[in-house]
Design a protein around this motif. Structure first.
Motif: not given
Length: 145
Positions: A104-122
């Motif tokens: 693993v090198n400095p600056g290497e792309r290691i993962a991706q991040m996805v932003v998502a909506r969610y709801e809490q459930a009762e």
């Protein structure tokens, strides 16, 4: 589009979408020198990023398909969830599932991040659930076809 406040304490550029229709932004290893991830070894890799998500949103840390296919390197707790109230550094738990070392090198792309909506459930406790065609059929219950 949602606005996310981000603090970068690392040496890498901010994540960005590769194309106009990308779901995920690449996360990079914020390390000062390369390290070896041995077969079956796991390691928490820093990104130098801290985010403030709006209420009702989460960020999911997912593997990069190229690392998984070409090198057998993936995110161990996938998807890793970043809650809206977390303000610590985003870390990526990488694991090497191959039979060879991976650097693993400095600056290497290691993962991706996805932003998502969610709801809490009762949760509502009941004694019986409604019947469905599937019922209690679990893993592989629909056959091979």
């Amino acid at each position: 589009m949602v606005t996310i406040k981000i603090k970068n304490t690392g040496r890498q550029a901010l994540p960005a979408y590769a194309t106009s229709q990308s779901a995920g932004m690449d996360l990079r290893a914020d390390i000062s020198e390369p390290f070896v991830l041995r077969p079956l070894q796991r390691r928490l890799v820093p990104t130098g990023l801290h985010i403030a998500l709006p209420e009702g949103y989460e960020a999911q840390v997912r593997p990069r398909s190229g690392l998984a296919l070409k090198h057998g390197v993936t995110v161990l707790n996938t998807p890793g969830t970043i809650d809206a109230d977390y303000r610590g550094e985003i870390g990526v738990v990488l694991v090497n599932l191959s039979d060879t070392d991976f650097v693993v090198n400095p600056g290497e792309r290691i993962a991706q991040m996805v932003v998502a909506r969610y709801e809490q459930a009762e949760l509502l406790q009941v004694d019986k659930l409604d019947e469905t065609e599937r019922g209690e059929g679990g893993y592989g219950h629909t056959g091979v076809r």
